[in-house]
Scaffold this motif. Sequence first.
Motif, PDB file in Angstrom:
ATOM      1  N   VAL A 157      -9.391 -12.863 -25.548  1.00 58.34           N
ATOM      2  CA  VAL A 157      -8.386 -12.253 -25.604  1.00 58.34           C
ATOM      3  C   VAL A 157      -8.648 -10.854 -26.461  1.00 58.34           C
ATOM      4  CG1 VAL A 157      -6.011 -12.134 -27.071  1.00 58.34           C
ATOM      5  CG2 VAL A 157      -6.641 -14.091 -25.629  1.00 58.34           C
ATOM      6  N   LEU A 158      -9.457 -10.981 -27.649  1.00 53.44           N
ATOM      7  CA  LEU A 158      -9.580  -9.557 -28.327  1.00 53.44           C
ATOM      8  C   LEU A 158     -10.494  -8.648 -27.330  1.00 53.44           C
ATOM      9  CD1 LEU A 158     -10.693 -11.103 -31.825  1.00 53.44           C
ATOM     10  CD2 LEU A 158      -8.645  -9.857 -31.180  1.00 53.44           C
ATOM     11  N   PRO A 163      -6.302  -5.107 -29.331  1.00 51.38           N
ATOM     12  CA  PRO A 163      -5.172  -4.905 -29.957  1.00 51.38           C
ATOM     13  C   PRO A 163      -5.416  -3.670 -30.983  1.00 51.38           C
ATOM     14  CG  PRO A 163      -5.800  -6.720 -30.663  1.00 51.38           C
ATOM     15  CD  PRO A 163      -6.748  -6.543 -29.493  1.00 51.38           C
ATOM     16  N   ASP A 164      -4.300  -2.948 -30.933  1.00 43.50           N
ATOM     17  CA  ASP A 164      -4.269  -1.859 -32.017  1.00 43.50           C
ATOM     18  C   ASP A 164      -3.819  -2.605 -33.421  1.00 43.50           C
ATOM     19  OD1 ASP A 164      -4.168   0.360 -33.952  1.00 43.50           O
ATOM     20  OD2 ASP A 164      -2.981   1.418 -32.772  1.00 43.50           O
ATOM     21  N   LEU A 169      -1.917  -3.663 -40.402  1.00 50.88           N
ATOM     22  CA  LEU A 169      -2.762  -3.193 -41.841  1.00 50.88           C
ATOM     23  C   LEU A 169      -2.255  -2.391 -42.560  1.00 50.88           C
ATOM     24  CD1 LEU A 169      -6.373  -3.661 -40.362  1.00 50.88           C
ATOM     25  CD2 LEU A 169      -4.937  -5.438 -41.554  1.00 50.88           C
ATOM     26  N   GLU A 170      -1.680  -1.351 -42.127  1.00 52.31           N
ATOM     27  CA  GLU A 170      -1.063  -0.351 -43.226  1.00 52.31           C
ATOM     28  C   GLU A 170      -0.188  -0.801 -43.880  1.00 52.31           C
ATOM     29  OE1 GLU A 170      -1.622   2.948 -44.867  1.00 52.31           O
ATOM     30  OE2 GLU A 170      -3.070   2.394 -43.050  1.00 52.31           O
ATOM     31  N   ARG A 171       0.863  -1.966 -43.526  1.00 50.03           N
ATOM     32  CA  ARG A 171       1.809  -2.357 -44.038  1.00 50.03           C
ATOM     33  C   ARG A 171       1.368  -3.443 -45.132  1.00 50.03           C
ATOM     34  NH1 ARG A 171       5.230  -5.028 -39.441  1.00 50.03           N
ATOM     35  NH2 ARG A 171       4.459  -3.620 -37.811  1.00 50.03           N
TER      36      ARG A 171
END
Length: 194
Positions: A157-158, A163-164, A169-171
């Motif tokens: 899947v990765l 996926p971005d 992560l910023e949250r």
Amino acid sequence: MIYNDPRPEHIRGTIYFSALILFVGYQCLNAFVPNADLILATRTLAVGFYTAVLYIYGPDAWRALTAPKPKRSDFLIVGIWVSFASHDAQSLYSILYRLAPSQWLLNSEVVSPIVLLAVIGAILHISAPGAVDGTVPRRNRMALGFGVGIATIMVAVLLVTRPDIGPLLERTRPWIGDWWSTGALIGNPASGHG
């Protein structure tokens, strides 16, 4: 043999005491030392401990590797040694990257084999059911199959979706960024308040 030491050991006490010392020491330093320097320090500390494990388990691991008929516990001993060799190499590599950050170093060909060394250690641990007292580790082929299956699906899947996760992560930054805002302390030349 490592597992037949007659001295009574208190696992939880060792964990609690170690965690307390490390947590208090880390927090005392964390209030004054920038995160980048503290991460470098913890990686360096880890290398010292990992290397000690390699030294202490080395003779037993070598004996187990060269035994004509290894015992089940030998799988665990070699698994421990191989796993810590991987952790040691990963930490050393992290130190090198922090001291000389560059994209080619981050994506170097040696990273995957270093990580896969830990997978070999895991395989050795899983492939020795009942090695200690006939019960540890437990035999559980379903868990092994499930773990390998999930890992294989995750890899596929990765690699296919890439996926971005940057926005996600910023949250998390307020929660895992810099708890003490070390770089903003007054008197720190890097903060602009000095």
